[in-house]
Structure formats: C-alpha cells, structure tokens
Motif scaffolding. Structure first.
Motif, PDB file in Angstrom:
ATOM      1  N   PHE A 288       2.295   0.859  -0.921  1.00 40.68           N
ATOM      2  CA  PHE A 288       1.223   1.753  -1.254  1.00 40.68           C
ATOM      3  C   PHE A 288       0.187   0.930  -1.726  1.00 40.68           C
ATOM      4  O   PHE A 288       0.196   0.218  -2.741  1.00 40.68           O
ATOM      5  N   LEU A 289      -0.933   1.198  -1.098  1.00 37.75           N
ATOM      6  CA  LEU A 289      -2.182   0.241  -1.411  1.00 37.75           C
ATOM      7  C   LEU A 289      -3.200   1.527  -1.916  1.00 37.75           C
ATOM      8  O   LEU A 289      -3.777   2.252  -1.114  1.00 37.75           O
ATOM      9  N   ASP A 290      -3.659   1.172  -3.273  1.00 41.49           N
ATOM     10  CA  ASP A 290      -4.617   2.104  -3.817  1.00 41.49           C
ATOM     11  C   ASP A 290      -5.934   1.294  -3.853  1.00 41.49           C
ATOM     12  O   ASP A 290      -6.194   0.321  -4.393  1.00 41.49           O
ATOM     13  N   GLU A 291      -7.074   1.678  -3.047  1.00 48.10           N
ATOM     14  CA  GLU A 291      -8.301   1.257  -3.084  1.00 48.10           C
ATOM     15  C   GLU A 291      -8.228  -0.121  -2.908  1.00 48.10           C
ATOM     16  O   GLU A 291      -8.833  -1.035  -3.960  1.00 48.10           O
ATOM     17  N   PRO A 292      -7.392  -0.889  -1.706  1.00 50.33           N
ATOM     18  CA  PRO A 292      -7.306  -2.428  -1.639  1.00 50.33           C
ATOM     19  C   PRO A 292      -8.580  -3.304  -1.593  1.00 50.33           C
ATOM     20  O   PRO A 292      -8.298  -4.392  -2.074  1.00 50.33           O
ATOM     21  N   THR A 293      -9.689  -2.590  -1.031  1.00 48.18           N
ATOM     22  CA  THR A 293     -10.579  -3.748  -1.124  1.00 48.18           C
ATOM     23  C   THR A 293     -11.854  -3.372  -1.796  1.00 48.18           C
ATOM     24  O   THR A 293     -13.000  -3.991  -1.679  1.00 48.18           O
ATOM     25  N   THR A 294     -11.727  -2.705  -2.840  1.00 42.55           N
ATOM     26  CA  THR A 294     -12.550  -2.616  -4.014  1.00 42.55           C
ATOM     27  C   THR A 294     -13.027  -3.846  -4.466  1.00 42.55           C
ATOM     28  O   THR A 294     -12.259  -4.786  -4.851  1.00 42.55           O
ATOM     29  N   GLY A 295     -14.426  -4.019  -4.614  1.00 40.17           N
ATOM     30  CA  GLY A 295     -14.987  -5.171  -4.995  1.00 40.17           C
ATOM     31  C   GLY A 295     -14.970  -6.325  -4.071  1.00 40.17           C
ATOM     32  O   GLY A 295     -15.478  -7.663  -4.275  1.00 40.17           O
ATOM     33  N   PHE A 296     -14.884  -6.264  -2.762  1.00 44.31           N
ATOM     34  CA  PHE A 296     -14.852  -7.231  -1.586  1.00 44.31           C
ATOM     35  C   PHE A 296     -16.103  -7.072  -1.066  1.00 44.31           C
ATOM     36  O   PHE A 296     -16.754  -5.984  -0.994  1.00 44.31           O
TER      37      PHE A 296
ATOM     38  N   ARG B 257     -13.643  -7.196   5.807  1.00 40.70           N
ATOM     39  CA  ARG B 257     -12.900  -7.208   7.163  1.00 40.70           C
ATOM     40  C   ARG B 257     -11.625  -8.316   7.129  1.00 40.70           C
ATOM     41  O   ARG B 257     -10.824  -8.045   8.062  1.00 40.70           O
ATOM     42  N   GLY B 258     -11.600  -9.245   6.390  1.00 43.54           N
ATOM     43  CA  GLY B 258     -10.682 -10.366   6.566  1.00 43.54           C
ATOM     44  C   GLY B 258      -9.299  -9.471   5.784  1.00 43.54           C
ATOM     45  O   GLY B 258      -8.088  -9.362   6.352  1.00 43.54           O
ATOM     46  N   ALA B 259      -9.384  -8.480   4.709  1.00 41.64           N
ATOM     47  CA  ALA B 259      -8.307  -7.806   4.329  1.00 41.64           C
ATOM     48  C   ALA B 259      -7.816  -6.725   5.404  1.00 41.64           C
ATOM     49  O   ALA B 259      -6.597  -6.334   5.261  1.00 41.64           O
ATOM     50  N   TRP B 260      -8.761  -6.287   6.033  1.00 41.39           N
ATOM     51  CA  TRP B 260      -8.286  -5.116   6.984  1.00 41.39           C
ATOM     52  C   TRP B 260      -7.455  -5.897   8.005  1.00 41.39           C
ATOM     53  O   TRP B 260      -6.359  -5.382   8.421  1.00 41.39           O
ATOM     54  N   GLN B 261      -7.652  -7.138   8.584  1.00 44.41           N
ATOM     55  CA  GLN B 261      -7.036  -7.972   9.242  1.00 44.41           C
ATOM     56  C   GLN B 261      -5.369  -8.021   8.787  1.00 44.41           C
ATOM     57  O   GLN B 261      -4.240  -7.956   9.303  1.00 44.41           O
ATOM     58  N   ILE B 262      -5.345  -8.244   7.545  1.00 42.35           N
ATOM     59  CA  ILE B 262      -4.115  -8.425   6.774  1.00 42.35           C
ATOM     60  C   ILE B 262      -3.255  -7.335   6.857  1.00 42.35           C
ATOM     61  O   ILE B 262      -2.105  -7.334   7.249  1.00 42.35           O
ATOM     62  N   ILE B 263      -3.950  -5.995   6.532  1.00 42.18           N
ATOM     63  CA  ILE B 263      -3.331  -4.711   6.476  1.00 42.18           C
ATOM     64  C   ILE B 263      -2.966  -4.381   7.788  1.00 42.18           C
ATOM     65  O   ILE B 263      -1.715  -4.085   8.084  1.00 42.18           O
ATOM     66  N   ALA B 264      -3.636  -4.840   9.031  1.00 42.23           N
ATOM     67  CA  ALA B 264      -3.267  -4.528  10.204  1.00 42.23           C
ATOM     68  C   ALA B 264      -2.136  -5.038  10.613  1.00 42.23           C
ATOM     69  O   ALA B 264      -1.094  -4.903  11.076  1.00 42.23           O
ATOM     70  N   SER B 265      -1.921  -6.488  10.262  1.00 48.63           N
ATOM     71  CA  SER B 265      -0.583  -7.414  10.556  1.00 48.63           C
ATOM     72  C   SER B 265       0.462  -6.832   9.870  1.00 48.63           C
ATOM     73  O   SER B 265       1.580  -6.900  10.398  1.00 48.63           O
ATOM     74  N   LEU B 266       0.512  -5.912   8.685  1.00 46.35           N
ATOM     75  CA  LEU B 266       1.530  -5.270   8.174  1.00 46.35           C
ATOM     76  C   LEU B 266       2.235  -4.457   9.105  1.00 46.35           C
ATOM     77  O   LEU B 266       3.274  -4.421   9.405  1.00 46.35           O
ATOM     78  N   ARG B 267       1.350  -3.608   9.804  1.00 46.87           N
ATOM     79  CA  ARG B 267       1.934  -2.721  10.657  1.00 46.87           C
ATOM     80  C   ARG B 267       2.622  -3.344  11.726  1.00 46.87           C
ATOM     81  O   ARG B 267       3.542  -3.115  12.371  1.00 46.87           O
ATOM     82  N   GLU B 268       2.133  -4.375  12.281  1.00 43.50           N
ATOM     83  CA  GLU B 268       2.563  -5.266  13.689  1.00 43.50           C
ATOM     84  C   GLU B 268       3.673  -5.902  13.165  1.00 43.50           C
ATOM     85  O   GLU B 268       4.769  -6.063  13.861  1.00 43.50           O
ATOM     86  N   ALA B 269       3.950  -6.108  11.592  1.00 40.04           N
ATOM     87  CA  ALA B 269       5.238  -6.780  11.249  1.00 40.04           C
ATOM     88  C   ALA B 269       6.371  -5.679  10.896  1.00 40.04           C
ATOM     89  O   ALA B 269       7.433  -5.695  10.307  1.00 40.04           O
ATOM     90  N   GLY B 270       5.941  -4.328  11.260  1.00 40.69           N
ATOM     91  CA  GLY B 270       6.987  -3.240  11.083  1.00 40.69           C
ATOM     92  C   GLY B 270       6.836  -2.570   9.700  1.00 40.69           C
ATOM     93  O   GLY B 270       7.797  -1.673   9.465  1.00 40.69           O
ATOM     94  N   LYS B 271       5.920  -2.896   8.861  1.00 48.48           N
ATOM     95  CA  LYS B 271       5.880  -2.148   7.549  1.00 48.48           C
ATOM     96  C   LYS B 271       5.211  -0.913   7.656  1.00 48.48           C
ATOM     97  O   LYS B 271       4.464  -0.545   8.527  1.00 48.48           O
ATOM     98  N   THR B 272       5.354  -0.068   6.577  1.00 52.23           N
ATOM     99  CA  THR B 272       4.860   1.291   6.766  1.00 52.23           C
ATOM    100  C   THR B 272       3.883   1.170   5.333  1.00 52.23           C
ATOM    101  O   THR B 272       4.142   0.807   4.676  1.00 52.23           O
ATOM    102  N   VAL B 273       2.512   1.801   5.748  1.00 54.40           N
ATOM    103  CA  VAL B 273       1.427   1.632   4.648  1.00 54.40           C
ATOM    104  C   VAL B 273       0.859   2.974   4.433  1.00 54.40           C
ATOM    105  O   VAL B 273       0.649   3.605   5.262  1.00 54.40           O
TER     106      VAL B 273
END
Length: 299
Positions: A154-162, A168-184
């Motif tokens: 559960f990610l609540d406003e994960p890029t506030t203050g970026f 964009r870097g945080a987006w890559q991290i979050i997208a990689s979670l899906r590739e690792a089979g995580k649900t977000v």
C-alpha cells in the motif's frame, strides 16, 4: 484468470451521521498496480485503512490476501508493506539502522543493502534519518515498506516531495515491483503518475467509485483538443468540427483529429498565416478526473 488479492463488496464506513465510504465494490488482482484517485474527502484514506486492517468497516465484506484485515494475525501482516503519507522514523538512526530495525519485525526480510540500493539511498546509508531531505525521507519510507519482502504494498502518495527526476526514478522502482510479481495499491494526486504506472484506476467521489478501468479505456471517450491563437482580423474557414473562440483563442475538439489538423494547417499555409501557440492535446486521465470531480472537494 488472475486471482484477486483484494476484494470489497458493499464496503461502507460511517462516522456518526457522516458517510465517508458509501458502498464500494472493488477487486485488485494479483500482480497489478491499482491506483486510487480522488479529491480530499473522497474516502480514499478511509478505504485504504480498512484494507490495511487499521479501521473496521461499518458494513460490507472485505478480504485481503484471503483474510479479513480487521481480524488478521501477525503472519498476515508480514505479507503486506505499508508506506504512509506521513511517517516519522527514529531521527537518530541512520538509513541502514532504520531498515535493520524494521527488518527484525519480519520472518523473511530482504537484505538491507539490497533495499538501500533499490530505493537509491546508497550515498545516504550512514546518514541519520533526521538529516535526510524530504525526498530522501520518502525513499526511506518506501524502503521500510519493502524490507519485509511483502506480496502486497500500500503506497500512499509515494512521490510527494520529489523533484521531477526523482519522481521518474521512483516510478521505475514501483514498476519493477510489478515485474517482481508484487501487487501494489497506489494512492496519488499526480494524475500523470497514475496514468504512467497503473494497470487500472478507480476514481472516488463522495465515498463512491465513479469510474474504474485501465487508464487508456477511461480516456477513450474524450476528444482530442486542438487550440491556437487566431491572427487579428482573420476569420476561421469552414471546418469539419465546430470551434469555440474566446478572446482570440480557438479551441476545437474531435475524435478524429488528423483531418481537422490537416484542414487547419493547409488553410494557414495557403493564407500565409502563423497559428500562434498551435497545440494538439490528446485526452488524458486528467480530463476524466476533472470531469468527474468538478464541484467536489479538491486537494
């Protein structure tokens, strides 16, 4: 068919006479990024807190990872990761020490160094949490959510203050979670963030889901907008779509913009005209959001 990680049926939450959540039906599938959107007061936070097991619903049925969150045990909680919108770690601990502390709460945590690298805090590993910038603090918050190697985040406003590059870097991290089979399950006020990351989105207004689906399908019914400044003293030619003109600014909308753009540019070239600020804007999730939330409480 992909199994559901989160289901809600007729979810309601009332505080006295105020209905914060008014009958939500929801399904989040395994391995997807699902975005919750809506203005402040729409019911997002209340709904997510119920799904996390921090609040009891007034009515309806909720199941997360096969259990009722309000009655789930410690083993269930070790399978989820939570990144709160506002979170304060012990300021005297370093980044690595903070992650080591939280790693101790889980049966099978990820290696601390792996998480430090994943969230891009290698250079701040020995920095005390109280000395981190706002963006670095949010990276640490994300690391804390990830350290237990959860199935569901559960990610609540994960890029506030970026800043834009950090987002964009945080987006890559979050997208990689899906590739690792995580649900977000993601809540955000950045509509471009939801459009870039989410497999599906739900827009909440006044405690109800007003629309839900893949971002591209939600914007499909909205026309492309073509705008430009009309040269002084010049009249528009006959066009295949009606135009709105205000203070010399022209706006046209079309589901098939190519013929319209061709007609406009051919007319401008033929008459040696400069169409100042000529812009073709495809429909976006923002258009859908603003249409549904106009008049509702805004962030």
């Amino acid at each position: 068919m992909t199994s559901a990680v989160i289901t809600a049926d007729g979810l309601r939450k009332s505080y006295g006479r105020h209905d914060a959540v008014r009958g939500i039906d929801l399904e989040v599938r395994a391995g997807e990024i699902f975005a919750f959107l809506g203005p402040n007061g729409a019911g997002k936070t209340t709904t997510v807190e119920i799904l996390e097991g921090y609040r009891d619903p007034t009515a309806g049925k909720v199941e997360v990872l096969g259990a009722d969150p309000a009655r789930a045990d410690r083993e269930w909680r070790s399978r989820i990761g939570v990144m709160l919108q506002s979170w304060q770690v012990e300021p005297a601990l370093t980044v690595r020490e903070s992650l080591e502390q939280f790693a101790g709460y889980y049966p099978r945590p990820l290696p601390v160094e792996e998480v430090v690298q994943l969230v891009g805090l290698e250079e701040q590993g020995r920095t005390r949490a109280g000395r981190l910038s706002g963006g670095q603090q949010r990276r640490l918050d994300l690391g804390i959510a990830l350290i237990g190697d959860p199935e569901l985040l559960f990610l609540d406003e994960p890029t506030t203050g970026f800043d834009p590059a950090a987002r964009r870097g945080a987006w890559q991290i979050i997208a990689s979670l899906r590739e690792a089979g995580k649900t977000v399950l993601l809540t955000t006020h950045y509509l471009d963030e939801a459009q870039a990351l989410a497999d599906r989105v739900a827009i909440l207004v006044d405690g109800r889901i007003r629309t839900e689906g893949p971002p591209d399908s939600l914007v499909a019914g909205h026309a492309t907008r073509i705008t430009f400044t009309l040269p002084h003293g010049v009249e528009l030619p006959a066009l295949p779509e009606p135009a709105e003109v205000s203070a010399g600014r022209v706006e046209l909308r079309s589901d098939e913009p190519v013929p319209l753009v061709h007609a406009l540019t051919a007319w401008a070239v033929q008459n040696e005209l400069d169409l100042t600020d000529f812009e073709v804007r495809r429909p976006s999730l923002e258009d859908v959001y603003l249409e549904l939330t106009t008049g509702a409480a805004q962030p």
